[in-house]
Enzyme design. Structure first.
Site, short mmCIF file in Angstrom:
data_model
loop_
_atom_site.label_atom_id
_atom_site.label_comp_id
_atom_site.label_asym_id
_atom_site.label_seq_id
_atom_site.Cartn_x
_atom_site.Cartn_y
_atom_site.Cartn_z
CG ASP A 117 35.34 51.31 31.76
OD1 ASP A 117 36.09 50.98 32.68
OD2 ASP A 117 34.86 50.01 31.44
CD GLU A 131 40.17 51.39 34.37
OE1 GLU A 131 40.10 50.90 34.83
OE2 GLU A 131 38.89 51.17 33.21
#
Length: 782
Positions: free
Chosen positions: A445, A482
């Protein structure tokens, strides 16, 4: 071995905490800078901290009343036993005999050693550390009393470098809860946030005990403590050493939420297993029927679902179901265990879930959040672990602004990922999940945070990113970034990769959305995206599969909402509509939100199919979102992280209603990809691999694209055409390969079951009339 006196401490007692503080010479921080402590409100599990806040919690959760105490300590190396009396309480030397020794610095956390358990904690700037143990209660679950022991660690005997450590003999092999009180400098402007009255969670705890049931508001103030289980036999993995080990080019990833997948009553599961690891096992047949071969699980690290209830605010009605509020990086989410089973059960059930997914040939990828923790910002500080253990090490700080927390995560704090100690913690965490839980890969993330140095500046060669790529234990794992963060570090196509790192291709998402909805000037970039985004990845000597293609992810609209809403509808989130992305590149097909207009509904259905066709024929690694296979709606909410309701929960009755139509199309399209290797090459297309049936690339108003992907082995060419115009287009179909004829497999304008016919319907005409906002797929067959 030195023996020590044992004190029964009311770990919910402020006087006890103050006494410890006074003995160690630690000055508490001024009240104006007080860090919110879970100890100072009602306690659901142990009650470390201020007794003034103790209150009864849920009947299903054990309560602990204050009991009298003394504090166990070592005395200048004396071999004898010492007992410091407090509040007039004395205990016999034989009531609860424990012995201790200095311990060792590694491994961090709690570990078994000959003769006892070793506890080791890093803190560079601490001046005092107290190990707090809550022993297993005697009697029933409702027992009010609790035996508590504290060990004040000696800086000379119990410290090596920056590691504090102690070995304790005689402890049970399981069921003990533990934490630390840590004291140190009070210079807020120097980055310190020490508060020795707060019991903190060990960053290396492998199991975490907190509230028992997910989202139970009555337990909102319960603390989280480390625990361990050295009693249980090793988990029986059977033949699971034979991991699926699928080639990256062959993956079809299904992003999903463990809880939301089966939490709804429509799942048909009993209340004890809904929303659990075991509940997911029950639904593996659905995943197989859909055709996906990898699941990407939203965070399953221990997290705080009730973080919004810490203080009155417009979001205090919400329950964090996405899990991006990490408490600990080693422990599985305990409230995903069935029937409120707790941390030990959670560990076993997660392993069972992974084992069963592997048996089905499905890989398990974890969405991991190493960019921030649940400890919030300086405006609403919250102390669970890292902040109180060594804030200056664990977080990025702006030392030019009174050591304020830097916020590149959008969540108030940013983990100092490339600090040597934090880097090693992250690597240890990843190895733990691979070794202990047989995890196949990780999606990181806001991974651009991991590319920043301690001062927040981007690094050309981030040590953490390189070491993850080069680590021997992680060598077979899928690692997916990401590649952006909330500080503007956008690294799509530029993420440091060392020939390993894949990326969420955010440009793929945006460009496909714009072309399919009919934006002008998008045909060329659409062609680039479906052919593997060579402009992003080939230049860095990577492969097409290093780009993870997606139209929909947990952030943003669902696929149904993408074609149903022009605007986000986030009022229920309590942030005044300020949350969630405003640039969604969505189109409601003529009506905002729900409608009974059959023409609008038909157009929306075509558009969802168009997106899915484009995703499944694109070079690269496709990823879809849980629920899109039946058309799940969040009613226009594009940031639904805080809703433990049907907004996020998979609706199994809707799946059944749409099984023969929408679901069938999605499933067959995935299977078509699996059966056609030319759609998942491990190299970029060249001029011999594809023919573009186009002679007007510069025409910005053209919204039609047709091309043929060639099969050099068997002649099984695939012709594709996408019409994003609002009118019919008569496409001239090229001749099929020698001794082959075209068969129509897909026409998104047709009703089910004719919208996709896996075996194909023969087509002989020179032209195909393609409806507005439709796509077709022809397959060359003998």
């Amino acid at each position: 071995m030195d023996s020590i006196g044992i004190n029964r401490a009311p770990l919910g007692s402020s006087s006890s905490a103050a006494a410890v503080t006074a003995r160690r010479g630690i000055a508490l921080r001024p009240a104006r800078r007080s860090v919110a402590s879970t100890n100072r409100v009602g306690v659901a599990t142990i009650g470390f901290g201020d007794a003034s806040g103790l209150r009864a919690c849920s009947e299903k959760v054990r309560r602990f009343d204050s009991v009298r105490s003394t504090t166990a300590r070592a005395q200048n190396g004396n071999a004898g036993r010492s007992m410091t009396e407090e509040r007039g309480c004395t205990m016999s030397d034989t009531e609860m005999p424990f012995k201790y020794s200095s311990g060792k610095a590694f491994p961090l956390g709690v570990s078994q050693v000959e003769g006892g358990l070793n506890f080791a904690l890093f803190s560079q700037h601490a001046s005092s550390v107290i190990l707090c143990l809550k022993l297993p209660g005697r009697g029933t679950e409702d027992e009010k009393g609790a035996d508590v022991v504290e060990f004040v660690l000696d800086q000379q005997k119990n410290k090596t470098g920056d590691i504090w450590h102690v070995i304790v003999e005689g402890l049970p092999a399981s069921g003990v809860l533990y934490g630390y009180r840590v004291g140190g400098p009070q210079g807020w402007d120097q980055g310190h946030r020490f508060d020795s009255s707060t019991v903190l969670l060990d960053p290396y705890a492998k199991l975490v005990s907190g509230r028992k049931y997910f989202g139970v508001a009555e337990e909102k103030s319960s603390q989280h403590f480390g625990t361990y289980d050295f009693d249980s036999s090793p988990f029986d993995w059977g033949d699971d050493y034979r991991l699926p080990n699928l080639p990256e080019a062959d993956l079809v990833i299904y992003e999903m939420n463990v809880r939301a997948f089966t939490a709804d009553e429509s799942s048909g599961l009993d209340s004890t297993s809904r929303g659990s690891y075991l509940g997911l096992i029950d639904k593996i047949p659905h995943l197989l029927e859909l055709g996906v071969n990898a699941v990407e699980l939203l965070p399953v690290f221990e997290y705080d679902e009730l973080e919004f209830k810490r203080y009155p605010n417009p979001r205090d009605h919400m329950v964090n179901t996405w899990g991006y509020s990490t408490i600990n990086f080693f422990a599985p989410m305990s409230r995903y265990a069935s029937a409120g089973g707790g941390p030990v059960a959670a560990s076993k059930e997660l392993k069972q879930m992974v084992k069963e997914l592997h048996k089905a040939g499905i890989e398990v990828i974890l969405d991991v959040v190493y960019n921030h923790t649940n400890e919030a910002d300086d405006a609403h500080p919250y102390m669970t672990s890292f902040r109180g253990i060594d804030n200056k090490v664990y977080y990025m700080l702006d030392l030019n602004k009174n050591a304020e927390l830097l916020n590149f995560s959008g969540c108030g704090n940013t983990l100092n990922c490339n600090h040597p100690v934090v880097k090693e913690l992250i690597l240890d965490s990843l190895r733990h999940w691979v070794e202990e839980y047989h995890i196949d890969g990780f999606r990181f993330d806001l991974a651009s945070v991991l590319c920043r140095g301690p001062d927040g500046c981007p690094l050309d060669a981030p040590p953490l990113i390189k070491e993850i790529a080069k680590d021997a234990v992680l060598s077979r794992c899928k690692i997916i970034a990401e590649p952006w963060d909330c500080g503007g570090l956008y690294l799509v196509g530029r993420f440091p990769n060392w020939d390993r790192w894949a990326e969420w291709n955010g440009k793929y998402r945006d460009d496909l959305r714009r072309f399919i909805k009919g934006d002008p000037g998008m045909k060329g970039v659409f062609a680039t995206r479906v052919s593997g985004s060579a402009d992003l990845y080939q230049v860095n000597e990577r492969k097409p599969y290093h780009g993870v293609n997606f139209v929909i992810a947990h952030d943003g609209f669902t696929l149904c909402d993408l074609v149903s809403y022009n605007l986000k509808h986030n009022d229920a989130n309590g942030e005044g509509g300020c949350d969630g992305c405003n640039d969604n590149f969505s189109w409601n097909c003529g009506v905002e939100g729900e409608t009974n207009d059959l023409n609008v509904l038909s157009l929306r259905s075509r558009q969802m199919k168009n997106f899915h066709v484009a995703l499944m024929i694109s070079q690269g690694t496709p990823m879809m979102l849980m629920g899109d296979e039946y058309g799940h709606t969040r009613y226009g909410n594009n940031n639904s992280y805080g809703h433990d309701t049907c907004i996020n929960n998979f609706q199994w009755e809707q799946l059944e209603q749409r099984r023969d139509g929408h679901f069938r199309f999605f499933s067959e399209m995935i299977k078509f990809r699996h059966s056609n290797p030319i759609l998942r090459r491990d190299r970029f297309l060249n001029k011999n691999d594809v023919t573009w049936h186009e002679d007007c690339w510069e025409n910005q108003e053209s919204k039609f694209l047709a091309f043929t992907v060639h099969d050099h082995n068997s002649g099984g060419d695939i012709y594709l055409a996408f019409n994003a115009h609002d009118y019919f287009v008569d496409a001239v179909i090229p001749p099929p390969p020698h001794h082959k004829c075209w068969n129509r497999v897909v026409d998104t304008n047709l009703e089910s079951p004719n919208d996709i016919v896996p075996e194909g319907v023969p087509f002989t005409g020179p032209k195909y009339r393609i409806a507005p906002y439709s796509s077709i797929l022809l397959k060359a067959k003998p």
